[in-house]
Motif scaffolding. Structure first.
Motif, PDB file in Angstrom:
ATOM      1  N   ARG A   1       0.822  -1.211   0.000  1.00 17.50           N
ATOM      2  CA  ARG A   1       0.000   0.000   0.000  1.00 17.50           C
ATOM      3  C   ARG A   1       0.851   1.252   0.000  1.00 17.50           C
ATOM      4  O   ARG A   1       0.541   2.240  -0.653  1.00 17.50           O
TER       5      ARG A   1
ATOM      6  N   ALA B   1     -17.839 -17.515  25.745  1.00 17.72           N
ATOM      7  CA  ALA B   1     -17.993 -16.065  25.704  1.00 17.72           C
ATOM      8  C   ALA B   1     -18.121 -15.592  24.267  1.00 17.72           C
ATOM      9  O   ALA B   1     -17.435 -16.059  23.372  1.00 17.72           O
ATOM     10  N   LEU B   2     -18.995 -14.616  24.057  1.00 19.44           N
ATOM     11  CA  LEU B   2     -19.339 -14.172  22.708  1.00 19.44           C
ATOM     12  C   LEU B   2     -18.158 -13.537  21.985  1.00 19.44           C
ATOM     13  O   LEU B   2     -17.925 -13.804  20.800  1.00 19.44           O
ATOM     14  N   ILE B   3     -17.396 -12.702  22.692  1.00 20.67           N
ATOM     15  CA  ILE B   3     -16.314 -11.958  22.018  1.00 20.67           C
ATOM     16  C   ILE B   3     -15.243 -12.896  21.456  1.00 20.67           C
ATOM     17  O   ILE B   3     -14.907 -12.806  20.276  1.00 20.67           O
TER      18      ILE B   3
ATOM     19  N   ARG C   1      -9.779  -7.187  -7.039  1.00 20.61           N
ATOM     20  CA  ARG C   1     -10.221  -5.981  -6.329  1.00 20.61           C
ATOM     21  C   ARG C   1     -11.435  -6.308  -5.463  1.00 20.61           C
ATOM     22  O   ARG C   1     -11.536  -5.883  -4.316  1.00 20.61           O
TER      23      ARG C   1
ATOM     24  N   VAL D   1     -11.968  -6.296  -1.194  1.00 19.67           N
ATOM     25  CA  VAL D   1     -13.067  -5.649  -0.470  1.00 19.67           C
ATOM     26  C   VAL D   1     -13.623  -6.588   0.601  1.00 19.67           C
ATOM     27  O   VAL D   1     -14.201  -6.153   1.588  1.00 19.67           O
TER      28      VAL D   1
ATOM     29  N   GLY E   1     -10.038  -7.503   3.188  1.00 16.47           N
ATOM     30  CA  GLY E   1      -9.586  -6.359   3.983  1.00 16.47           C
ATOM     31  C   GLY E   1     -10.470  -6.085   5.192  1.00 16.47           C
ATOM     32  O   GLY E   1     -10.002  -6.121   6.332  1.00 16.47           O
ATOM     33  N   PRO E   2     -11.762  -5.823   4.990  1.00 12.54           N
ATOM     34  CA  PRO E   2     -12.640  -5.569   6.131  1.00 12.54           C
ATOM     35  C   PRO E   2     -12.728  -6.743   7.104  1.00 12.54           C
ATOM     36  O   PRO E   2     -12.818  -6.535   8.317  1.00 12.54           O
TER      37      PRO E   2
ATOM     38  N   VAL F   1      -9.773  -6.463   9.341  1.00 11.80           N
ATOM     39  CA  VAL F   1      -9.964  -5.387  10.322  1.00 11.80           C
ATOM     40  C   VAL F   1     -10.910  -5.838  11.427  1.00 11.80           C
ATOM     41  O   VAL F   1     -10.660  -5.614  12.612  1.00 11.80           O
TER      42      VAL F   1
ATOM     43  N   LEU G   1     -10.321  -6.809  21.451  1.00 12.65           N
ATOM     44  CA  LEU G   1     -11.358  -6.810  22.493  1.00 12.65           C
ATOM     45  C   LEU G   1     -11.193  -8.025  23.404  1.00 12.65           C
ATOM     46  O   LEU G   1     -11.305  -7.921  24.631  1.00 12.65           O
TER      47      LEU G   1
ATOM     48  N   GLY H   1     -10.387  -7.859  27.302  1.00 10.68           N
ATOM     49  CA  GLY H   1     -11.277  -8.474  28.281  1.00 10.68           C
ATOM     50  C   GLY H   1     -10.556  -9.491  29.149  1.00 10.68           C
ATOM     51  O   GLY H   1     -10.751  -9.539  30.363  1.00 10.68           O
TER      52      GLY H   1
ATOM     53  N   LEU I   1      -7.368  -9.606  29.867  1.00 11.57           N
ATOM     54  CA  LEU I   1      -6.451  -8.928  30.796  1.00 11.57           C
ATOM     55  C   LEU I   1      -7.231  -8.199  31.890  1.00 11.57           C
ATOM     56  O   LEU I   1      -6.822  -8.180  33.048  1.00 11.57           O
TER      57      LEU I   1
END
Lengths: 188, 194
Positions: free
Chosen positions: B65, B101-103, B164, B168, B171-172, B175, B183, B187, B189
């Motif tokens: 990039r 746990a959900l996370i 391309r 899309v 990439g997301p 992230v 998260l 949590g 820690l």
């Protein structure tokens, strides 16, 4: 659509992220166990405790928080039994509760990981006894026969289980009585 | 079936085997009555090692990039692929199949989707390379000079839409996974301490 997204998309993305974080924070405050706990609390603590009653931020569950409910005075005031004697000694030595006890392993799980009592609390529930001395004589160290008394409680337990409750088979109840059920698993 | 198809199937089979192996190893390591492997010191170390490897993986897209004029770095790309697989495998060994746990469950799900989309991306990458090489041979065979061939291939690459579109998605997802992983770590820690 492209990656990374164009600058014009940033306000939308930032707003969506903010909404997500606020929603997560709100839901987490209402039901933190569902979001963060590694397992259900045992029957001893489920429905009675909030996370912060045991956990201090960035310090985990602390002995001081255990003692807030399971006070030293309780072990001193109870009559002599191996668990009471052991805990008085542990309190004198300022031992950490978490060395032997754990949580979040499920509703019927043992919370004592290095037990003097390998049967866990299950044995007291099924036999109606109150302490180790109701079945064992002079218990201090684990062993195959562990000073087993020849009394009503022991004879009743041996009679149940159709021969499964023989010498050397008493120790791990949950090997057959999974989930703390009095009925044994088929084929165990 | 062509070479790319066979290689894809081989990769999928190896990844499936690695997943089953990691989950089996974690199950075996969690047999101690004390606690699941992920909650032991060794389990925590594996989690951190997996995280570091996955952060290393980001070096390749960052380089692409921010220094687009430079020659494509094959070695960084290989680090991206290997780190992406090994790092996620270490995380799988850390987490096992303990889903409560959900996370962390969402983080694991996002991680799985990132790995799957990464494998899809490698297939597209391989197909794009084959297409480009075939075009190069064709244009050279037609007698075009080398600079002209390179210019045409550059133009062809810029019009490539499939890759391309894949970016899309990949990439997301990456992230999302990184955010959920942060998260989960925060949590763990906060409630578990250092």
């Amino acid at each position: 659509m492209t990656w990374p997204p164009p600058f014009s998309m940033y306000p939308v993305l930032l707003t969506a992220t903010l909404v997500l974080i606020i929603g997560l924070g709100w839901a987490s405050a209402r039901d933190p166990e569902s979001f963060w706990a590694p397992g259900d609390l045992s029957v001893h603590h489920a429905g009675r405790m909030s996370c912060t009653q045991c956990h201090e931020p960035f310090r985990g569950a602390t002995t001081a928080n255990c003692i807030a409910c399971h006070a030293d005075a309780t072990f001193i005031s109870q009559p002599d039994s191996p668990p009471q004697i052991f805990h008085r000694q542990a309190a004198r030595e300022r031992a950490r509760c978490l060395t032997c006890h754990t949580e979040h392993r499920g509703t019927t799980a043992r919370i004592t990981t290095d037990p003097l009592n390998p049967h866990s609390e299950f044995i007291f529930r099924v036999t109606g006894t109150q302490s180790c001395r109701d079945c064992h004589a002079g218990v201090q160290k684990p062993g195959p026969k562990y000073g087993l008394l020849n009394n009503d409680a022991v004879r009743r337990l041996v009679a149940k289980g159709k021969g499964a409750h023989g010498p050397g088979r008493f120790a791990d109840c949950f090997r057959c009585h999974a989930g703390g059920r009095t009925g044994a698993e088929r084929g165990s | 079936m062509n070479v790319v198809g066979r290689r894809t199937l081989t990769v999928i089979a190896l990844v499936a085997l690695a997943i089953v192996g990691a989950l089996t190893a974690e199950w075996w390591l969690s047999q101690s009555p004390d606690r699941p492997f992920g909650h032991t010191q060794a389990g925590h170390v594996l989690g951190w090692a997996g995280l570091l490897l996955m952060l290393l993986v980001l070096a390749y897209p960052f380089r692409k990039r921010h220094t687009p004029g430079q020659r494509w770095s094959k070695s960084l790309f290989q680090v991206h692929i290997v780190g992406g697989l090994v790092g996620h495998l270490l995380i799988l060994l850390h987490a096992g199949a303990h889903l409560h746990a959900l996370i962390p469950v969402l983080a694991m799900l996002a991680m799985g989707l990132v790995v799957v989309s990464g494998i899809v991306g490698q297939v597209l990458h391989a197909l794009a390379f084959r297409t480009m090489n075939e075009q190069r041979r064709l244009l050279l065979h037609q007698g075009l000079p080398e600079p002209e061939v390179e210019a045409r291939l550059q133009a062809l690459a810029k019009q490539e839409e499939t890759f391309r579109l894949w970016q899309v998605i990949h990439g997301p997802l990456t992230v999302t996974f990184v955010a959920l992983a942060m998260l989960h770590i925060g949590g763990a820690l906060y409630y578990g301490g250092f």
